[in-house]
Design a protein around this motif. Structure first.
Motif, short mmCIF file in Angstrom:
data_model
loop_
_atom_site.label_atom_id
_atom_site.label_comp_id
_atom_site.label_asym_id
_atom_site.label_seq_id
_atom_site.Cartn_x
_atom_site.Cartn_y
_atom_site.Cartn_z
N HIS A 114 0.74 -1.37 0.03
CA HIS A 114 -0.10 0.09 0.00
C HIS A 114 0.78 1.23 0.08
O HIS A 114 0.17 2.38 -0.42
CB HIS A 114 -0.82 -0.01 1.15
CG HIS A 114 -2.03 -1.03 1.06
ND1 HIS A 114 -2.82 -1.25 0.17
CD2 HIS A 114 -2.03 -2.12 2.04
CE1 HIS A 114 -3.66 -2.19 0.35
NE2 HIS A 114 -3.17 -2.80 1.53
N GLN A 115 2.16 1.07 0.22
CA GLN A 115 3.01 2.16 0.40
C GLN A 115 3.51 2.93 -0.98
O GLN A 115 3.86 4.07 -1.17
CB GLN A 115 4.14 2.18 1.15
CG GLN A 115 5.46 1.28 0.73
CD GLN A 115 6.57 1.12 1.35
OE1 GLN A 115 6.78 1.95 2.42
NE2 GLN A 115 7.60 0.39 0.95
N ASN A 116 3.26 1.80 -1.92
CA ASN A 116 3.68 2.13 -3.57
C ASN A 116 2.44 2.78 -4.09
O ASN A 116 1.45 2.33 -3.98
CB ASN A 116 4.22 0.69 -4.04
CG ASN A 116 5.54 -0.01 -3.28
OD1 ASN A 116 6.29 1.15 -2.90
ND2 ASN A 116 5.61 -1.11 -3.42
N GLY A 117 2.83 3.17 -5.32
CA GLY A 117 1.92 3.91 -6.22
C GLY A 117 2.15 3.55 -7.57
O GLY A 117 3.38 3.09 -8.12
N LEU A 118 1.02 3.36 -8.44
CA LEU A 118 1.35 2.83 -9.65
C LEU A 118 0.25 3.74 -10.76
O LEU A 118 -0.78 3.82 -10.39
CB LEU A 118 0.79 1.47 -9.72
CG LEU A 118 1.36 0.56 -10.78
CD1 LEU A 118 2.72 0.45 -11.03
CD2 LEU A 118 0.70 -0.75 -10.67
N PHE A 119 0.85 4.11 -11.88
CA PHE A 119 0.12 4.73 -12.95
C PHE A 119 0.38 4.35 -14.28
O PHE A 119 1.51 4.81 -14.65
CB PHE A 119 -0.10 6.29 -12.80
CG PHE A 119 -0.92 6.99 -13.73
CD1 PHE A 119 -2.13 7.76 -13.08
CD2 PHE A 119 -0.49 7.08 -14.97
CE1 PHE A 119 -2.93 8.15 -14.06
CE2 PHE A 119 -1.59 7.90 -15.85
CZ PHE A 119 -2.71 8.42 -15.13
#
Length: 406
Positions: free
Chosen positions: A339-344
């Motif tokens: 959950h600490q990581n982000g993705l686009f």
């Protein structure tokens, strides 16, 4: 000259920008002539004067540098570091070529560059980071700020790791040590560097400082090209071997894999402890041109038209590119569980979307769902909402700004 090894392609070969699928072509010159994007802030080059004593020099032995615009108000204690991209050099010939360019020598760097996109100083163009301390660290080592070697006979200095340390030390002395929040970002080869140096960046600050990293177009895949070989692995092999990169790669990876394989982000992202955001086009145009279907692998020139313009790809070629997208989604599957990581990951034919104003934040910039790139990165950095955004496959995304080449 090896097509794979030099300069990337940002701004060098892009002649047209195709917005969406059916909106017509708009040239970069015309686009930047529109009022909303007129007159970006120009920021001067600062050379790191103490770098030479530490052996932290560009390929040709000149001083490294960066462009720095001070933050103010609520952003005065916030710092954004953008690592420049520009390809790699993995053999003596190409590194000699590079050292005579802005990607190998500060003597050839622009004295001023425009700060746009994630570096813009205008709230209407960069709502979350416009008043931060914003720095663009110039790229002049050819190994994603990770080499430490030299070739005396050719007069080449492979000192990317030392440049990284010298730049960070210089910025810490100029106030970054007091940062309340900091974001390390980078595009292309700089996006790979932001992954390689993410945890090192975290260690510069107290635990109370909010520190995160953003990799833009840095998710280079160890994939098979159209000839059945691995063109990018061959290039990375030259870079790692020539430039002495092995000792600066994570031991958690090199203890299990050949160091060359550990230069690929897919084998690094799982071990990055600091929160990391991956921004990437599913049909990354640099990887299509230089890794999937480079001229050296396209013996019969079957990919020439598709390589330059996605609209000219045949159905079998599109199927091949869909396989590349599927491979990318497989690579990030485990990464996205944190959950600490982000993705686009949007289904566009693009590269480096954070440093272009039209793709970073504009009235018609790319979206996944109802959120664009700048809003997604901001939401993730400030923990406003989790961001795990993956767009539907081509051709369903009509918000893309697809790149077309001549």
């Amino acid at each position: 000259m090896n097509f794979l090894s030099v300069f990337g392609f940002i701004g060098l070969v892009v002649l047209k920008l195709v917005q969406g699928m059916e909106n017509g072509n708009v040239s970069d010159m015309q686009y930047w002539g529109r009022g909303f994007y007129n007159r970006p802030l120009l920021v001067g080059l600062t050379l790191i004067n103490g770098a030479a004593a530490k052996g932290a020099v560009c390929l040709d032995g000149s001083l490294p540098g960066y462009h720095f615009h001070r933050g103010y108000g609520s952003g005065s204690n916030s710092w954004l570091i953008q690592l420049e991209g520009g390809g790699w050099c993995g053999n003596i010939r190409n590194c000699i070529y590079s050292k005579r360019s802005r990607h190998g020598s500060s003597l050839h760097m622009e004295k001023q560059i425009p700060f746009v996109g994630i570096l813009s100083n205008k709230a209407v163009e960069n709502p979350d980071f416009f008043n931060w301390n914003r720095i663009k660290v110039r790229y002049c080592d050819g190994a994603s700020f990770s080499g430490d070697s030299q070739h005396e006979a050719a007069g080449l200095y492979f000192r990317g790791q030392r440049i990284w340390h010298a730049a960070m030390e210089d910025l810490m002395s100029k106030g970054m040590r007091y940062a309340k929040q900091a974001l390390l970002s980078g595009c292309s080869a700089g996006g790979l560097a932001s992954i390689l140096h993410c945890d090192e960046f975290r260690e510069l600050f107290p635990r109370t400082t909010r520190v995160k990293c953003l990799s833009d177009a840095g998710l280079f895949l160890d994939t098979i090209d159209v000839s059945g070989r691995r063109s990018l692995r061959n290039l990375f092999g030259g870079v790692v071997t020539l430039q002495g990169v092995k000792k600066n790669l994570p031991r958690s990876c090199t203890s299990r894999f050949n160091p060359i394989l550990c230069f690929f982000p897919q084998r690094l992202i799982a071990s990055v402890r600091t929160p990391l955001f991956l921004l990437n086009a599913a049909y990354d145009t640099w990887q299509i041109q230089a890794s999937l279907a480079p001229p050296s692998a396209d013996y019969r020139w079957n990919w020439n038209d598709c390589r330059k313009n996605y609209a000219r790809c045949s159905q079998p070629q599109l199927k091949y590119l869909q396989g590349f997208r599927n491979q990318m989604l497989g690579v990030v599957r485990g990464f996205s569980r944190s959950h600490q990581n982000g993705l686009f990951i949007n289904s566009c034919f693009a590269h480096c979307q954070a440093e272009r104003q039209d793709t970073w934040f504009a009235h018609d910039s790319p979206h996944i769902g109802n959120r664009g790139i700048a809003q997604s990165v901001g939401n993730w950095f400030f923990d406003r909402v989790g961001v795990q955004a993956i767009g539907c496959p081509y051709p369903c995304d009509r918000t893309c700004h697809n790149l077309v080449f001549n």
